[in-house]
Write an enzyme that holds these catalytic residues in place. Structure first.
Site, PDB file in Angstrom:
ATOM      1  N   HIS A 129      -7.174   0.845   4.746  1.00 16.55           N
ATOM      2  CA  HIS A 129      -6.451  -0.411   5.001  1.00 16.55           C
ATOM      3  C   HIS A 129      -5.212  -0.256   5.876  1.00 16.55           C
ATOM      4  O   HIS A 129      -4.576  -1.229   6.216  1.00 16.55           O
ATOM      5  CB  HIS A 129      -6.040  -1.069   3.682  1.00 16.55           C
TER       6      HIS A 129
HETATM    7  N1  UDP Z   1      -7.337   0.207  -5.855  1.00 13.09           N
HETATM    8  C1  UDP Z   1      -8.057  -0.622  -6.682  1.00 13.09           C
HETATM    9  N2  UDP Z   1      -9.163  -1.243  -6.178  1.00 13.09           N
HETATM   10  C2  UDP Z   1      -9.587  -1.059  -4.909  1.00 13.09           C
HETATM   11  C3  UDP Z   1      -8.866  -0.174  -4.076  1.00 13.09           C
HETATM   12  C4  UDP Z   1      -7.725   0.444  -4.572  1.00 13.09           C
HETATM   13  O1  UDP Z   1      -7.716  -0.790  -7.842  1.00 13.09           O
HETATM   14  O2  UDP Z   1     -10.586  -1.672  -4.523  1.00 13.09           O
HETATM   15  C5  UDP Z   1      -6.125   0.838  -6.409  1.00 13.09           C
HETATM   16  C6  UDP Z   1      -6.102   2.333  -6.315  1.00 13.09           C
HETATM   17  O3  UDP Z   1      -6.823   2.899  -7.380  1.00 13.09           O
HETATM   18  C7  UDP Z   1      -4.617   2.620  -6.353  1.00 13.09           C
HETATM   19  C8  UDP Z   1      -4.019   1.455  -5.630  1.00 13.09           C
HETATM   20  O4  UDP Z   1      -5.011   0.432  -5.647  1.00 13.09           O
HETATM   21  O5  UDP Z   1      -4.136   2.628  -7.684  1.00 13.09           O
HETATM   22  C9  UDP Z   1      -3.730   1.872  -4.220  1.00 13.09           C
HETATM   23  O6  UDP Z   1      -3.458   0.794  -3.456  1.00 13.09           O
HETATM   24  P1  UDP Z   1      -3.590   0.773  -1.875  1.00 13.09           P
HETATM   25  O7  UDP Z   1      -4.597   1.764  -1.427  1.00 13.09           O
HETATM   26  O8  UDP Z   1      -3.805  -0.655  -1.533  1.00 13.09           O
HETATM   27  O9  UDP Z   1      -2.124   1.141  -1.399  1.00 13.09           O
HETATM   28  P2  UDP Z   1      -1.369   2.508  -1.088  1.00 13.09           P
HETATM   29  O10 UDP Z   1      -1.507   3.396  -2.275  1.00 13.09           O
HETATM   30  O11 UDP Z   1      -1.938   3.071   0.163  1.00 13.09           O
HETATM   31  O12 UDP Z   1       0.051   2.085  -0.891  1.00 13.09           O
END
Ligand code: UDP
Length: 351
Positions: free
Chosen positions: A200
């Protein structure tokens, strides 16, 4: 003591769920929960409140789908108004999103003590909006809760006052351990023994050439192992813009799943390919190797130990590395990111 807890995006719901529960358990602590509205789709927001027992926000600011600048300004204005009304003793922000920065600036503007959970992380890539958000937030923070020694070192190298920095371990580890027994299978039809992918980041989705190359890599991987990808709304939009045939692809796209379903996917996959910060660690918690679709990461300790491997966008690199990692036996021998009680350390420190 009254804490204003500011959240807005999916990873913040995961992190705040543990801290919010700890605040509720702690005598003489009260919480005002503010949702900025940054993530607003039911499966990017509401679902997490339901699955993780996060209570209804006291305020939902409904700010989303604007440019970075506008979003931060609007959120900041509204958070400042909540601060004026509620008079909190401290404001808590998480991670590196626009909601984080808006909360930090509002606290600064109103003269309220600012505490940053997941402080000190650096990618050293100043082109990332997230890097700017977290550095600005760290500069404004009165207490910086760091999840790792690397994060601590980063702050010390930047000249942050050491007395403001508190090592707590990682709240995402708290969540992974606490919710592990509740993991559940998503409703979607899933192939066996798949590679789990999430993607993303703006750097991967906003340039059509890079997005095409990454999708090609995933398609090539499906020639020897199925690929399952819960599709982030931003990525779906960008794929529609390049007219990628989402419904007619060898990649198994599913809607974004809730946290409990994500834990199931992590437990049942063979390998993780991601550009997510949180998912890199969750792969490690689930004892799965992770290939990170970025040039750099904030979680270098995983790379140093061989659990995580950085890959750019080149399809040959991605496909050959994926093939190699699929053959590797899982050897996970150490226990990084704290003892699973980061939220307790944070709330004790606030007290
Ligand atoms: N996550 C979720 N469902 C999904 C994709 C990600 O629950 O379909 C969770 C993942 O397990 C983690 C969090 O969302 O706990 C991560 O979010 P994201 O990847 O959006 O953001 P980042 O960590 O890169 O800031």
């Amino acid at each position: 003591m009254k804490i204003l807890n500011v959240i807005g995006a999916r990873p913040q719901f995961v992190k705040a769920a543990m801290v919010s529960a700890e605040l509720a358990r702690t005598p003489n602590m009260s919480e005002v929960l503010v949702h900025t509205g940054q993530h607003f789709d039911a499966n990017m927001s509401q679902l997490f409140f339901e699955e993780m027992g996060l209570r209804e926000p006291d305020y939902n600011l409904g700010v989303h789908s604007l440019s970075h600048r506008e979003m931060v300004l609007r959120m900041q204005e509204q958070i400042a108004a909540v601060i004026e009304k509620e008079g909190p003793d401290a404001l808590l922000v998480y991670g590196d999103t626009d909601s984080t920065l808006a909360g930090a600036q509002a606290a600064h503007q109103c003269g309220v003590r600012l505490c940053h959970v997941e402080a000190g992380l650096r990618s050293f890539n100043m082109k990332m909006q997230e890097e700017y958000n977290r550095m600005e937030t760290d500069k404004l923070s009165d207490i910086l809760f760091v999840p790792t020694d690397t994060a601590m070192r980063n702050l010390l190298n930047e000249g942050i006052d050491p007395t403001k920095i508190i090592y707590t371990g990682d709240v995402m580890k708290d969540a992974a351990l606490y919710f592990a027994p509740k993991a559940r299978k998503p409703h979607a039809e899933l192939p066996d023994r798949f590679v789990l992918t999430t993607m993303h980041r703006a750097e991967n989705t906003d340039d059509p050439e890079i997005l095409r190359e990454l999708l090609l890599s995933l398609e090539l991987i499906t020639r020897f192992v199925p690929v399952v990808m819960p599709l982030h709304p931003r990525t779906r939009l960008k794929m529609q813009e390049i007219e990628y045939p989402i419904d007619n692809s060898p990649i198994t796209f599913i809607d974004p799943v809730g946290y409990l379903e994500m834990l199931y996917l992590l437990n049942h996959c063979r390998l993780v390919l991601t550009d997510s910060g949180g998912v890199q660690k969750e792969a490690y918690f689930a004892h799965k190797y992770c290939l990170t679709l970025r040039e750099e990461t904030e979680w270098m300790e995983l790379c140093a130990r061989g659990y995580n491997h950085l890959l750019g966008h080149n399809h040959l690199d991605i496909v050959t590395t994926a093939r190699n990692f699929l053959e590797m036996p899982p050897i996970f021998i150490d226990d990084l990111y704290g003892d699973g009680h980061a939220a307790t350390s944070i709330v004790q420190a606030l007290r």
